[in-house]
Design a protein around this motif. Structure first.
Motif, PDB file in Angstrom:
ATOM      1  N   CYS A  20       7.766   6.766  -5.948  1.00 35.20           N
ATOM      2  CA  CYS A  20       6.395   6.228  -6.026  1.00 35.20           C
ATOM      3  C   CYS A  20       6.109   5.180  -4.951  1.00 35.20           C
ATOM      4  O   CYS A  20       5.292   4.276  -5.130  1.00 35.20           O
ATOM      5  N   VAL A  21       6.783   5.314  -3.815  1.00 39.22           N
ATOM      6  CA  VAL A  21       6.564   4.448  -2.658  1.00 39.22           C
ATOM      7  C   VAL A  21       5.982   5.302  -1.536  1.00 39.22           C
ATOM      8  O   VAL A  21       6.503   6.382  -1.228  1.00 39.22           O
ATOM      9  N   TRP A  22       4.891   4.812  -0.931  1.00 40.13           N
ATOM     10  CA  TRP A  22       4.262   5.524   0.188  1.00 40.13           C
ATOM     11  C   TRP A  22       5.025   5.259   1.482  1.00 40.13           C
ATOM     12  O   TRP A  22       5.472   4.140   1.728  1.00 40.13           O
ATOM     13  N   HIS A  23       5.155   6.293   2.309  1.00 36.00           N
ATOM     14  CA  HIS A  23       5.766   6.160   3.629  1.00 36.00           C
ATOM     15  C   HIS A  23       5.130   7.177   4.570  1.00 36.00           C
ATOM     16  O   HIS A  23       4.449   8.117   4.129  1.00 36.00           O
ATOM     17  N   ALA A  24       5.345   6.993   5.846  1.00 45.32           N
ATOM     18  CA  ALA A  24       4.814   7.928   6.842  1.00 45.32           C
ATOM     19  C   ALA A  24       5.734   9.133   6.928  1.00 45.32           C
ATOM     20  O   ALA A  24       6.953   8.994   7.003  1.00 45.32           O
TER      21      ALA A  24
END
Length: 179
Positions: A20-24
């Motif tokens: 549930c962590v956003w990353h590129a």
């Protein structure tokens, strides 16, 4: 006013990980291009700053764009709390979808709206968080508003409605010009 960084890397797309962590991440095969820009409405009159972003994604097909919207709905159910970047979280997320202008203007094929609370190390919280994505043909147009002290959800939603309506009108004009 523009925030730094102002534009996203056109070779990447945001991805919500299993944690549930956003990353590129890399662009998916179904995406031809995507671009996002970040802005800030400065603090004034005892109200904190509003952080805004706008994104346009060109998918290979309209079905790909619809799947993108469906996947966004699933992400909120899977991760009602998400880390946007270091020191920024959104929590208590709920979402709703409107198909083909249901209960609203029919200037989009699908619309997804997410509401929640925003917390940041810099701005505190909880504050209002609003994200909405409209899909037209093979395009998705998303806008985000992260509130601050004295900025209610109604104010954030009004800013996003205005921004998204302008983006959709420009998109519609560009598509008509190409037809």
């Amino acid at each position: 006013m523009r925030r730094t960084p102002y534009e996203s890397d056109p070779e990447t797309s945001p991805v919500l990980g299993a944690d549930c962590v956003w990353h590129a991440g890399k662009l998916r095969a179904s995406v031809l291009a995507t671009l996002s820009r970040s802005y800030e409405l400065p603090a004034e009159g005892g109200k904190g700053p509003v952080r805004l972003s706008a994104a346009v994604t060109v998918h290979r097909t309209a079905d790909d764009a619809r799947w993108d919207t469906a996947e966004s709905l699933e992400e909120t159910m899977r991760c009602p709390s998400q880390q946007l970047r270091q020191g920024e979280r959104i929590e208590s997320m709920v979402s709703t979808g409107l198909l083909g202008g249901e209960d609203g203007p029919a200037d989009y094929d699908d619309l997804l709206i997410e509401l929640g609370t925003f917390r940041s190390d810099e701005l505190g919280g909880p504050h209002a968080y609003v994200w909405q994505q409209a899909q037209i043909l093979q395009f998705t147009v998303a806008v985000t508003g992260k509130g601050a002290e004295g900025r209610p959800e109604k104010e954030i939603s009004a800013l996003l409605d205005q921004a998204q309506a302008g983006m959709l009108a420009r998109l519609d004009a560009a598509v008509k010009k190409q037809s």
